[in-house]
Motif scaffolding. Structure first.
Motif, short mmCIF file in Angstrom:
data_model
loop_
_atom_site.label_atom_id
_atom_site.label_comp_id
_atom_site.label_asym_id
_atom_site.label_seq_id
_atom_site.Cartn_x
_atom_site.Cartn_y
_atom_site.Cartn_z
N GLU A 2 0.81 -1.23 0.00
CA GLU A 2 0.00 0.00 0.00
C GLU A 2 0.84 1.28 0.00
O GLU A 2 0.60 2.20 -0.77
CB GLU A 2 -0.93 0.02 1.23
CG GLU A 2 -2.29 -0.61 1.01
CD GLU A 2 -2.85 -0.37 -0.39
OE1 GLU A 2 -3.01 0.80 -0.77
OE2 GLU A 2 -3.11 -1.36 -1.11
N GLU A 3 1.84 1.32 0.89
CA GLU A 3 2.65 2.54 1.04
C GLU A 3 3.43 2.84 -0.24
O GLU A 3 3.62 4.00 -0.58
CB GLU A 3 3.64 2.39 2.21
CG GLU A 3 2.98 2.36 3.58
CD GLU A 3 2.54 0.96 3.99
OE1 GLU A 3 2.61 0.02 3.16
OE2 GLU A 3 2.10 0.81 5.15
N LEU A 4 3.88 1.80 -0.92
CA LEU A 4 4.61 1.99 -2.18
C LEU A 4 3.69 2.58 -3.23
O LEU A 4 4.04 3.54 -3.92
CB LEU A 4 5.20 0.65 -2.66
CG LEU A 4 5.97 0.68 -3.98
CD1 LEU A 4 7.20 1.58 -3.89
CD2 LEU A 4 6.40 -0.72 -4.41
N LYS A 6 1.07 4.36 -2.69
CA LYS A 6 0.75 5.74 -2.30
C LYS A 6 1.87 6.71 -2.71
O LYS A 6 1.60 7.76 -3.30
CB LYS A 6 0.53 5.80 -0.78
CG LYS A 6 -0.18 7.08 -0.34
CD LYS A 6 -0.16 7.23 1.17
CE LYS A 6 -0.30 8.71 1.54
NZ LYS A 6 0.01 8.98 2.95
N ILE A 7 3.10 6.33 -2.42
CA ILE A 7 4.22 7.24 -2.72
C ILE A 7 4.39 7.37 -4.24
O ILE A 7 4.68 8.45 -4.75
CB ILE A 7 5.52 6.82 -1.99
CG1 ILE A 7 6.55 7.96 -1.97
CG2 ILE A 7 6.17 5.58 -2.57
CD1 ILE A 7 6.48 8.83 -0.76
N ALA B 43 4.84 12.82 3.55
CA ALA B 43 4.73 11.45 3.03
C ALA B 43 6.11 10.90 2.67
O ALA B 43 6.41 9.74 2.92
CB ALA B 43 3.80 11.41 1.83
N TRP B 47 7.72 7.76 4.53
CA TRP B 47 8.12 6.64 3.67
C TRP B 47 9.54 6.18 4.03
O TRP B 47 9.80 5.01 4.23
CB TRP B 47 8.01 7.08 2.21
CG TRP B 47 8.69 6.20 1.18
CD1 TRP B 47 9.81 6.51 0.47
CD2 TRP B 47 8.28 4.91 0.73
NE1 TRP B 47 10.12 5.49 -0.38
CE2 TRP B 47 9.21 4.49 -0.25
CE3 TRP B 47 7.23 4.05 1.07
CZ2 TRP B 47 9.13 3.27 -0.89
CZ3 TRP B 47 7.15 2.83 0.42
CH2 TRP B 47 8.09 2.44 -0.54
N ILE B 60 10.86 -4.76 1.30
CA ILE B 60 10.49 -3.62 2.12
C ILE B 60 9.13 -3.85 2.79
O ILE B 60 8.25 -4.50 2.21
CB ILE B 60 10.42 -2.31 1.28
CG1 ILE B 60 9.47 -2.47 0.09
CG2 ILE B 60 11.82 -1.93 0.80
CD1 ILE B 60 9.18 -1.18 -0.64
N THR B 62 6.36 -2.15 6.23
CA THR B 62 6.15 -1.27 7.38
C THR B 62 5.68 -2.10 8.57
O THR B 62 5.46 -1.57 9.65
CB THR B 62 5.08 -0.19 7.09
OG1 THR B 62 3.91 -0.85 6.61
CG2 THR B 62 5.56 0.79 6.04
N GLU B 67 4.21 -8.46 3.44
CA GLU B 67 2.92 -9.07 3.13
C GLU B 67 3.05 -10.33 2.29
O GLU B 67 2.16 -11.18 2.30
CB GLU B 67 1.98 -8.05 2.46
CG GLU B 67 2.59 -7.38 1.25
CD GLU B 67 1.77 -6.17 0.78
OE1 GLU B 67 0.95 -5.66 1.55
OE2 GLU B 67 2.00 -5.75 -0.38
#
Lengths: 193, 193
Positions: A2-4, A6-7, B43, B47, B60, B62, B67
């Motif tokens: 998700e974070e990837l 988003k960025i 952000a 990140w 990578i 978080t 996942e």
């Protein structure tokens, strides 16, 4: 991840950055020193906060007036009208223009965009500062040409010399690859050698 | 303008961003809503701060584990070894691989870069998790091939099946434009149809 995603979405909103480049930048940031990332991030916020339009020419500045308007070596009776501050810097990078500028704030597309332009401010500037020549340097696009014609009509009553930047084949380009409008403008604007 | 030069220098440190694109981005930021600029800037910092390597595969994440490692639907006895997390996402985007990964952390260039790779961690992973097949997916560059050979030698004693991703003419490319190494590898790797 998700974070990837988003960025990547955030970074690819910038001009010239596609999703692939955004992803490369995202991974590049992870390898950067954390202090450097913080430094970059505050520089971006400060850049947005401190840069304001110059009240005289509407170029970007962090001071009361921009450094071009403040420069005593510039010719004060020649005004080059550009669409945006980025066009101004494109001209500045050539080091071939010594007059002052006026940033119009865009081009005429319809009545709405026309109202948003600094037309009143331009008229006042030309009148007040006894400008002798106005070089109209809007882009040679349909809208840029339309805007140039409008400016010429607007400034005619002030009795200033009105000029338009030359159109033609760009340096390093080939005739066979140029479009026909460019070629006919190059022929029309021919000069004796 | 000093501030413009500074922001261009900062932005053009990123891969895929030249000075021209950096300038376009700088002017784009000036037209952005101030709140949006602050949002983007935090952000970027978040990140960098929140993303850590997964302790199992060094992808990578978080979270505590990434996942992919946490996904019960992945085949747990197949391991795909890649140079970097960005290669892992390139494979993930194809949706054609269902096993797990191991991010090596680079390629062998000399003794120094060899020491920096997660070779010990890879050996332990293969042994501990009873891996049956290791797909070596380092890039088909000189260094990537060298690293692949080294990994094959390293993992041979564990009795796992060792495979290497196929080399050949990329989809959509033309033979006449491909280099001779690629063409000979495509011939060598030919399959019956």
């Amino acid at each position: 991840m998700e974070e990837l995603k988003k960025i990547i979405t955030l970074l690819s909103q910038f001009p010239g950055i596609g999703r692939k480049t955004a992803e490369r930048i995202a991974f590049f940031i992870l390898k950067m020193d954390e202090g450097k990332v913080k430094e970059l991030s505050s520089a971006i916020v400060l850049w947005r906060q401190l840069v304001k339009p110059c009240p005289l020419c509407f170029n970007i500045t962090t001071r009361e007036r921009c450094e071009i308007c403040e420069d005593p070596k510039r010719e004060r009776d020649t005004l080059c009208v550009v669409e945006d501050a980025s066009d101004l810097y494109a001209i500045e990078n050539t080091h071939s223009y010594k007059g002052l500028y006026f940033v119009l704030g865009g081009v005429i597309k319809d009545e709405g965009t026309k109202r948003a332009l600094r037309l009143k401010e331009l008229e006042e500037r030309v009148k007040r500062d006894k400008i002798k020549e106005v070089i109209i340097a809007t882009n040679p696009t349909t809208e840029g040409e339309l805007t140039a014609l409008h400016l010429a009509k607007l400034l005619k009553p002030f009795g200033v010399k009105l000029t338009r930047i030359a159109r033609g084949i760009p340096f390093g380009a080939h005739l066979e690859l140029a479009d026909s409008i460019t070629i006919s403008q190059a022929l029309e604007g021919r000069k004796e050698i």
